[in-house]
Design a protein around this motif. Structure first.
Motif, PDB file in Angstrom:
ATOM      1  N   UNK A 173       2.265   5.196  -6.638  1.00 12.03           N
ATOM      2  CA  UNK A 173       1.801   4.884  -7.995  1.00 12.03           C
ATOM      3  C   UNK A 173       0.540   5.654  -8.344  1.00 12.03           C
ATOM      4  N   UNK A 228       1.661   1.640  -3.652  1.00 13.10           N
ATOM      5  CA  UNK A 228       0.485   2.047  -4.424  1.00 13.10           C
ATOM      6  C   UNK A 228       0.141   3.505  -4.170  1.00 13.10           C
ATOM      7  N   UNK A 229       0.451   3.990  -2.949  1.00 13.81           N
ATOM      8  CA  UNK A 229       0.204   5.399  -2.665  1.00 13.81           C
ATOM      9  C   UNK A 229       0.959   6.264  -3.668  1.00 13.81           C
ATOM     10  N   UNK A 275       0.825  -1.219   0.000  1.00 14.86           N
ATOM     11  CA  UNK A 275       0.000   0.000   0.000  1.00 14.86           C
ATOM     12  C   UNK A 275       0.856   1.263   0.000  1.00 14.86           C
TER      13      UNK A 275
END
Lengths: 334, 258
Positions: free
Chosen positions: A220, A217-218, A214
């Motif tokens: 990305x 992904x933050x 995560x």
């Protein structure tokens, strides 16, 4: 028949018999007590070993230093068998620190690069073999590195040395003032860099692989490129891990003995001209001198070993301080 | 600038497994669209295809078209990184950058876009934190790490980070499922305010939440475990909850399954 049944179903009949003696003192069952005893014992054993090594080093070192006619910290020469005995660690301390710094400067960026390649860039087919080869580097005995260094690296680095001397003499450190083959601090540093590469790489790689999905992904989702994901999420998360990995490597570089002893042609001069032949390190000096030394000579070498011991302690302490100071930012919510 | 999303014939795969099948829908600008459906029906996967996050999962692959106004996000020359800069996302668990201060968290996206002037950043950070109803709580500690905030505050920080770059669309993947009821209420109020400026798509497991915050609701379902998820229907939220046109929707909403 009775005996077979009791073997077939041991827990019910034995449990009540086994418990009373173990439960008589305080908590829980026999397994608990054995395990807590074992772990406590191991902890105490570690402290005893450390204390006895430190005590041994301090005792023998005190004997040697009290008879040293030179200043133990600033004397360049190492003549404990002369009368009066004159010896000091200035050259050894300098050589140990300088060669380790060179090794760190070369190895840490490369190791972090390899670790990032394995963890974030390489396709899976490639990542596993590369990681395996790097780990394999750690399995090579240090004497092999020494022989390889002396037979392959030194002749090869002769060319590099004259090139550095020709174009980068103005940097002072690459100005070669003494003639000679490349059995110098730079070569030792390069060899040490290769030797600490695997440990720094594999610890860094493990840390980079643990970056929570995560967190990446933050970055990305904000539109970060692969490099920006690494800069925003991976490196900050892995920073303290890379520091501890580097300190593990530094510990190995400081104490490395055989490889340095095989490659270096030691002398007792301090020079920041890294290409000048000679210099020495604590471990190399001990290995070179221990066999021929008399009782007092050995005490003197042990005194130098004590300094190396303290140096390593300081390095580890510094690493812990750095890591502790970053704790507030260490990704506790991850 | 809020934009319209137009999805046609979208199918997404994990490796050879088809996760969602042939989905088409339109999402109006400046509205909130909620995705509901049982676990595994592909609503989160579908959400992640809208900013090309699905394909960062190993094996993730997409077929079909997603038009943002008139530009196809899956066009041949479209850079997924550029897509993610215009379609913001908020995740299930708050994920501020743990090593960064509150200020740097909100500024992260701006810095990626090349904005680095301190005065400009400060202005946008304040505006974004106000927009996320967080400014009053953090204005005195902008230099403290974002990970020191409560869960609900962290989630609003993530929303501030997402809206700081003025995205065209804001995707929210169960943004309240890790939060307590009070924090949930704060986020729901915020969604109501944000739809004035953004196109918002929210995945939620909480049907009351969908009823409270959304203008339109899409119901996803799957025939059986292992089967791809499908869009069953999408309509005005009131209609979906009062008088859905498909029996499965009514069964799900009335709690007969899922």
């Amino acid at each position: 028949m009775a005996s077979t049944t009791s073997i077939d179903t041991p827990p019910p009949p034995r449990a009540p018999q086994a418990e009373p003696p173990s439960a008589s003192t305080s908590t829980g069952r026999a397994g608990d007590k054995i395990f807590s005893g074992l772990s406590k014992g191991s902890g105490i054993l570690l402290l005893v070993i450390m204390a006895s090594i430190a005590g041994f080093l301090a005792y023998r070192a005190a004997i040697a230093i009290s008879k040293d006619e030179g200043n133990f910290l600033t004397t360049f020469d190492w003549n404990p068998s002369a009368s009066p005995p004159v010896f000091g660690i200035a050259v050894l301390l300098f050589g140990t620190v300088v060669s380790s710094i060179i090794a760190m400067v070369i190895a840490v960026p490369i190791a972090v690069g390899i670790a990032l390649f394995i963890s974030h860039y390489a396709p899976r087919r490639l990542a596993a073999p590369v990681a395996y080869v790097v780990d394999l580097l750690a399995a090579v005995p240090s004497i092999i590195y020494g022989i390889w260094g002396a037979l392959v690296l030194v002749p090869y680095l002769d060319g590099l040395n004259s090139w550095l001397d020709q174009y980068f003499a103005w940097t002072y450190i690459f100005d070669q003032t003494q003639p000679g083959v490349a059995r110098n601090m730079l070569t030792v540093g390069i060899l040490l860099a290769i030797m600490i590469l695997p440990i720094v790489t594999s610890v860094s790689r493990e840390v980079f692989l643990q970056v929570p999905r995560m967190n990446e992904e933050a970055a990305l989702a904000l539109g970060a490129t692969r490099w920006e994901v690494i800069r925003l999420s991976v490196l900050p998360f892995g920073r303290s891990g890379v520091i501890s990995a580097s300190m593990l490597g530094l510990g190995r570089a400081l104490g490395e003995t055989m490889a340095v002893a095989t490659v270096l042609s030691p002398n007792y001069l301090i020079s920041l001209h890294l290409l000048d032949p000679g210099g020495g390190t604590f471990a190399q000096n001990i290995a070179a001198k221990f066999d021929e030394a008399d009782e007092f000579g050995r005490d003197a070498l042990i005194a130098s070993g004590l300094v190396l011991f303290v140096l390593t302690l300081l390095v580890n302490g510094a690493a812990r301080l750095i890591i502790a100071r970053r704790k507030e930012y260490s990704g506790a919510n991850a | 600038m809020a934009k319209r999303i137009d999805v046609s014939g979208l199918t997404a795969y994990y490796g050879s497994h088809r996760a969602i099948d042939d989905i088409s829908m339109t999402v109006e600008p400046r509205s909130v669209t909620a995705f509901i459906g049982p676990s595994g029906c592909g609503k989160s996967t579908f959400l992640r295809t809208l900013n090309r996050m699905h394909e960062v999962t190993p094996g993730g692959r997409v077929e079909g078209k997603v038009l943002l106004d008139d530009e196809n996000l899956y066009g041949a020359n479209v850079d997924p990184v550029a897509v993610r800069r215009t379609v913001g996302m908020v995740f299930q668990r708050p994920n501020p950058f743990p090593t960064m201060s509150i200020f740097d968290n909100v500024a992260a996206g701006l810095r990626l876009n090349g904005k680095v002037r301190k005065s400009e950043l400060a202005e946008v950070v304040e505006k974004s934190l106000k927009g996320a109803n967080l400014w009053n709580e953090v204005k005195d500690r902008l230099n403290k790490p974002g990970s020191g905030l409560s869960g609900g505050q962290q989630q609003r920080l993530c929303i501030a980070r997402a809206i700081a770059v003025e995205p065209d669309v804001l995707l929210m993947d169960e943004p309240c499922s890790a939060l307590d009821p009070i924090s949930t209420l704060a986020i729901e109020d915020l969604i109501g305010e944000l739809k004035e400026r953004f196109t918002i798509v929210i995945v939620t497991h909480n049907m009351q939440q969908a009823a409270r915050v959304s203008d339109r609701t899409a119901f996803f379902n799957l025939a059986a475990v292992g089967q791809p998820g499908k869009l069953i229907e999408i309509d005005e939220t009131e209609r979906i909850f009062a008088n859905p046109s498909v029996q499965a929707t009514e069964d799900y909403i009335s709690g007969r399954f899922g």
